[in-house]
Design a protein around this motif. Structure first.
Motif, PDB file in Angstrom:
ATOM      1  N   PRO A   1       8.850  -2.504   9.805  1.00  0.00           N
ATOM      2  CA  PRO A   1       7.894  -3.335  10.028  1.00  0.00           C
ATOM      3  C   PRO A   1       6.739  -3.794   8.804  1.00  0.00           C
ATOM      4  CG  PRO A   1       8.018  -1.696  11.502  1.00  0.00           C
ATOM      5  CD  PRO A   1       8.728  -1.347  10.570  1.00  0.00           C
ATOM      6  N   PRO A   2       6.536  -4.903   8.845  1.00  0.00           N
ATOM      7  CA  PRO A   2       5.595  -5.416   7.733  1.00  0.00           C
ATOM      8  C   PRO A   2       4.036  -4.969   8.144  1.00  0.00           C
ATOM      9  CG  PRO A   2       5.960  -7.375   8.857  1.00  0.00           C
ATOM     10  CD  PRO A   2       6.899  -6.214   9.446  1.00  0.00           C
ATOM     11  N   VAL A   3       3.374  -4.582   7.079  1.00  0.00           N
ATOM     12  CA  VAL A   3       2.023  -3.955   7.190  1.00  0.00           C
ATOM     13  C   VAL A   3       1.081  -5.140   6.850  1.00  0.00           C
ATOM     14  CG1 VAL A   3       0.272  -2.394   6.527  1.00  0.00           C
ATOM     15  CG2 VAL A   3       2.664  -1.620   6.905  1.00  0.00           C
ATOM     16  N   LYS A   4       0.198  -5.508   7.547  1.00  0.00           N
ATOM     17  CA  LYS A   4      -0.807  -6.791   7.176  1.00  0.00           C
ATOM     18  C   LYS A   4      -1.818  -6.145   6.234  1.00  0.00           C
ATOM     19  CE  LYS A   4      -3.585 -10.327   8.994  1.00  0.00           C
ATOM     20  NZ  LYS A   4      -4.139 -11.098  10.228  1.00  0.00           N
ATOM     21  N   PRO A   5      -2.008  -6.671   5.175  1.00  0.00           N
ATOM     22  CA  PRO A   5      -2.879  -6.344   4.165  1.00  0.00           C
ATOM     23  C   PRO A   5      -4.427  -6.584   4.523  1.00  0.00           C
ATOM     24  CG  PRO A   5      -1.817  -8.539   3.366  1.00  0.00           C
ATOM     25  CD  PRO A   5      -1.374  -8.047   4.622  1.00  0.00           C
ATOM     26  N   THR A   6      -5.216  -5.610   3.935  1.00  0.00           N
ATOM     27  CA  THR A   6      -6.630  -5.478   4.284  1.00  0.00           C
ATOM     28  C   THR A   6      -7.223  -6.676   3.086  1.00  0.00           C
ATOM     29  OG1 THR A   6      -6.752  -3.809   5.582  1.00  0.00           O
ATOM     30  CG2 THR A   6      -8.833  -4.484   4.674  1.00  0.00           C
TER      31      THR A   6
ATOM     32  N   LEU B   1      -5.489 -13.724  -3.741  1.00  0.00           N
ATOM     33  CA  LEU B   1      -5.856 -12.755  -4.996  1.00  0.00           C
ATOM     34  C   LEU B   1      -6.366 -11.486  -4.553  1.00  0.00           C
ATOM     35  CD1 LEU B   1      -5.896 -12.595  -8.187  1.00  0.00           C
ATOM     36  CD2 LEU B   1      -8.626 -12.621  -7.725  1.00  0.00           C
ATOM     37  N   LEU B   2      -7.436 -11.435  -3.392  1.00  0.00           N
ATOM     38  CA  LEU B   2      -8.175 -10.670  -3.015  1.00  0.00           C
ATOM     39  C   LEU B   2      -7.213  -9.785  -1.886  1.00  0.00           C
ATOM     40  CD1 LEU B   2     -11.564 -12.170  -2.375  1.00  0.00           C
ATOM     41  CD2 LEU B   2     -11.073 -10.482  -4.027  1.00  0.00           C
ATOM     42  N   ARG B   3      -6.267 -10.063  -1.720  1.00  0.00           N
ATOM     43  CA  ARG B   3      -5.177  -9.038  -0.857  1.00  0.00           C
ATOM     44  C   ARG B   3      -4.667  -7.839  -1.849  1.00  0.00           C
ATOM     45  NH1 ARG B   3      -0.992 -13.507   1.145  1.00  0.00           N
ATOM     46  NH2 ARG B   3      -2.405 -14.896   1.813  1.00  0.00           N
ATOM     47  N   THR B   4      -4.872  -8.111  -3.037  1.00  0.00           N
ATOM     48  CA  THR B   4      -4.188  -7.205  -4.027  1.00  0.00           C
ATOM     49  C   THR B   4      -5.060  -6.400  -5.015  1.00  0.00           C
ATOM     50  OG1 THR B   4      -3.342  -8.629  -5.680  1.00  0.00           O
ATOM     51  CG2 THR B   4      -1.975  -8.244  -4.022  1.00  0.00           C
TER      52      THR B   4
ATOM     53  N   PHE C   1       0.176 -13.950   7.739  1.00  0.00           N
ATOM     54  CA  PHE C   1       1.289 -12.681   8.169  1.00  0.00           C
ATOM     55  C   PHE C   1       1.961 -13.122   9.128  1.00  0.00           C
ATOM     56  CE2 PHE C   1       1.831  -8.959  10.489  1.00  0.00           C
ATOM     57  CZ  PHE C   1       2.391  -8.159   9.469  1.00  0.00           C
ATOM     58  N   GLU C   2       1.584 -13.637  10.193  1.00  0.00           N
ATOM     59  CA  GLU C   2       2.401 -14.044  11.517  1.00  0.00           C
ATOM     60  C   GLU C   2       3.606 -14.890  11.103  1.00  0.00           C
ATOM     61  OE1 GLU C   2      -0.740 -13.983  11.533  1.00  0.00           O
ATOM     62  OE2 GLU C   2      -1.124 -12.283  12.762  1.00  0.00           O
TER      63      GLU C   2
END
Length: 359
Positions: free
Chosen positions: A29-34, A258-261, A317-318
């Motif tokens: 399962p993929p994990v949605k990034p913060t 950008l801010l996801r990483t 993400f969806e």
């Protein structure tokens, strides 16, 4: 994460000798990034550029001087800000060390900057600078005539990735080495993120395209201005050290992506607002999807079949999650032209909602 799909023969169970049922592949399962929030960054570019002493310092440095006087009183906090901005204004200056100080004199200030440990002979610096200049000029001369600014930016981005090896030993070392500089990237062909970013901005300056360097999360990357809008890009993270083709996942992305990483260091030269995706690589090339439409995605993968690789990027993400379960869990990808399940690899990036397929 790299996955090899099951062989095509194992993808089906034959029932009653005439019908088949697809065995679902177990997808992690993929994990949605913060997504990180942009901190209250102190931007120093305007304040630094308003002073005369900064330009005096830059002239001295470009004359290969590391100890010199300027005509104004300078504090060490102001000098630190100037050094932050210098990485974007003069990315070609590879001959300065990490330590520096300013002391008052009767008519201004004396500035002392350390010589980097990786330069043994200061007398060789002018010759090395010419090597760097020539290397950058050769890149510029290689850009096809009549290229648009987008094409120039893409050419330089790809050139740096194709001609630079990431220096893992340099990255581990507690000491700053040549791999942290534009010289390491463009002349020696070996660099870490700081070297990639410095080299890119140096060549952009030669092309009269606005660009700079930002830092955070123990990393360095670039911004660039194209057609009146700012974009982020990160050649280091797109430079693959494996059999996958050059990546463009981080080529001309916006703030949200950008801010996801990563996060930003609290002091920067300049931090642009990047909201557009008009010139994002996958928007430009048809691989960016706002929804998961199976037929549309399969058609795009089929169009890529002659290239033997394909990257899909989703806006959220969806649809990304739906694509993973449909294409690789339910094996819907077998509908695409050129796909042989036994020979196909894919790599997914949950942070960027992207899937890179090689077949």
């Amino acid at each position: 994460m790299i996955k090899r799909l099951l062989a095509a023969a194992s993808a089906f169970v034959f029932l009653a000798g005439c019908s088949a049922a697809v065995i679902k592949n177990e997808i992690e399962p993929p994990v949605k990034p913060t997504s990180n929030v942009m901190p209250n960054v102190e931007q120093v570019a305007d304040a630094v550029h308003e002073t005369d002493w900064y330009y005096e310092m830059c002239e001295e440095l470009m004359d290969f001087q590391l100890t010199f006087k300027v005509s104004e009183r300078v504090g060490n906090r102001d000098l630190k800000k100037a050094m932050e901005q210098l990485r974007s204004d003069y990315p070609e200056i590879f001959w300065r060390g990490n330590s520096y100080s300013a002391s008052s004199t009767t008519d201004g200030s004396k500035i002392t900057i350390s010589k980097p440990d990786f330069i043994d002979d200061e007398d060789k610096i002018p010759e090395m600078f010419l090597e760097l200049y020539d290397a950058a000029c050769n890149v510029v001369a290689s850009i096809p005539e009549s290229s648009s600014d987008y094409e120039k930016i893409l050419f330089v981005y790809d050139y740096i990735m194709e001609n630079t090896v990431y220096d893992y030993e340099g990255a581990k070392s507690p000491k700053r080495s040549m791999c942290h500089t534009s010289y390491g990237c463009l002349v020696e062909g070996k660099a870490v993120c700081e070297g990639y970013a410095a080299a890119f901005t140096y060549i952009m300056q030669m092309l009269d395209i606005e660009s700079g360097v930002c830092t955070g999360s123990n990393h360095a990357w670039n911004y660039v201005k194209l057609d009146g809008e700012y974009y982020w890009l990160d050649a280091t993270w797109d430079d693959h050290d494996d059999d996958y083709p050059l990546g463009h996942t981080y080529f001309l992305i916006n703030d949200e992506m950008l801010l996801r990483t990563r996060s930003f260091d609290l002091q920067q030269g300049f931090v642009p607002e990047c909201t557009s995706l008009k010139y994002n690589y996958y928007v430009q090339n048809g691989g960016f999807f706002e929804t998961y439409d199976e037929d549309q995605v399969i058609d795009y993968i089929s169009e890529c079949s002659g290239e033997k690789s394909c990257t899909l990027v989703f806006s959220d993400f969806e649809p990304y999650e739906s694509a993973l379960y449909s294409l690789f869990g339910d094996y819907k990808i077998r509908k695409a032209d050129g796909i042989v399940l036994a020979d196909m690899n894919y790599r997914r990036n949950d942070n960027m909602y992207s899937v890179e397929i090689v077949y």
